[in-house]
Design a protein around this motif. Structure first.
Motif, short mmCIF file in Angstrom:
data_model
loop_
_atom_site.label_atom_id
_atom_site.label_comp_id
_atom_site.label_asym_id
_atom_site.label_seq_id
_atom_site.Cartn_x
_atom_site.Cartn_y
_atom_site.Cartn_z
N ARG A 64 0.83 -1.22 0.00
CA ARG A 64 0.00 0.00 0.00
C ARG A 64 0.86 1.26 0.00
O ARG A 64 0.56 2.22 -0.70
N SER A 65 1.91 1.27 0.80
CA SER A 65 2.71 2.47 0.99
C SER A 65 3.79 2.67 -0.08
O SER A 65 4.16 3.80 -0.38
N HIS A 66 4.30 1.57 -0.62
CA HIS A 66 5.41 1.65 -1.57
C HIS A 66 5.19 0.66 -2.73
O HIS A 66 6.00 -0.26 -2.91
N PRO A 67 4.14 0.84 -3.51
CA PRO A 67 3.86 -0.13 -4.57
C PRO A 67 4.99 -0.24 -5.61
O PRO A 67 5.18 -1.30 -6.20
N GLY A 68 5.74 0.82 -5.78
CA GLY A 68 6.85 0.78 -6.73
C GLY A 68 7.97 -0.16 -6.33
O GLY A 68 8.76 -0.58 -7.17
N ALA A 69 8.01 -0.53 -5.07
CA ALA A 69 9.05 -1.44 -4.58
C ALA A 69 8.80 -2.88 -5.00
O ALA A 69 9.65 -3.74 -4.81
N LEU A 70 7.62 -3.13 -5.56
CA LEU A 70 7.25 -4.51 -5.89
C LEU A 70 7.23 -4.77 -7.39
O LEU A 70 6.59 -5.69 -7.85
N THR A 74 10.55 -8.78 -8.65
CA THR A 74 10.05 -8.97 -7.29
C THR A 74 8.58 -9.36 -7.26
O THR A 74 8.15 -10.11 -6.39
N TRP A 75 7.79 -8.86 -8.20
CA TRP A 75 6.35 -9.07 -8.18
C TRP A 75 5.95 -10.55 -8.17
O TRP A 75 5.14 -10.96 -7.34
#
Length: 102
Positions: A64-70, A74-75
């Motif tokens: 929720r807070s850092h969707p770009g990290a996934l 990684t996804w």
């Protein structure tokens, strides 16, 4: 998954294995924020549902807070982990009745 304790332990071990893959991936890419979320609740304290639920909550907050990290590679690993967590939490030893077919 059945209600046998070994099956539960195997499912939790699979959660740990996927977490290790995420850990390695995020270390290699120096992704500090997702590493912080993961290391907040992993390694698991025990194989109980509370520890796994804590991991699920932390990863949900990360998404929720850092969707770009996934993104990127990684996804798929993240999705695999979510599936493993669901297996542990949705079937924590529920005795299932056999399916009777006519």
């Amino acid at each position: 998954m059945t209600d046998h304790p070994a099956d539960h332990e195997e499912a939790v071990e699979q959660v740990n294995d996927v977490c290790l893959r995420l850990f390695d991936t995020w270390c290699e890419s120096r992704s500090v924020i997702p590493l912080g979320y993961l290391m907040h609740c992993w390694p698991l304290r025990d194989s109980g549902p509370a520890s796994v639920r804590r991991l699920a909550d932390a990863l949900r907050e990360l998404s929720r807070s850092h969707p770009g990290a996934l993104g990127g590679s990684t996804w798929p690993i993240f999705c695999e982990l979510a599936s493993c967590i669901d297996e542990v939490l949705l079937y924590p030893g529920i005795r299932r009745l056999p399916v009777v077919r006519d």
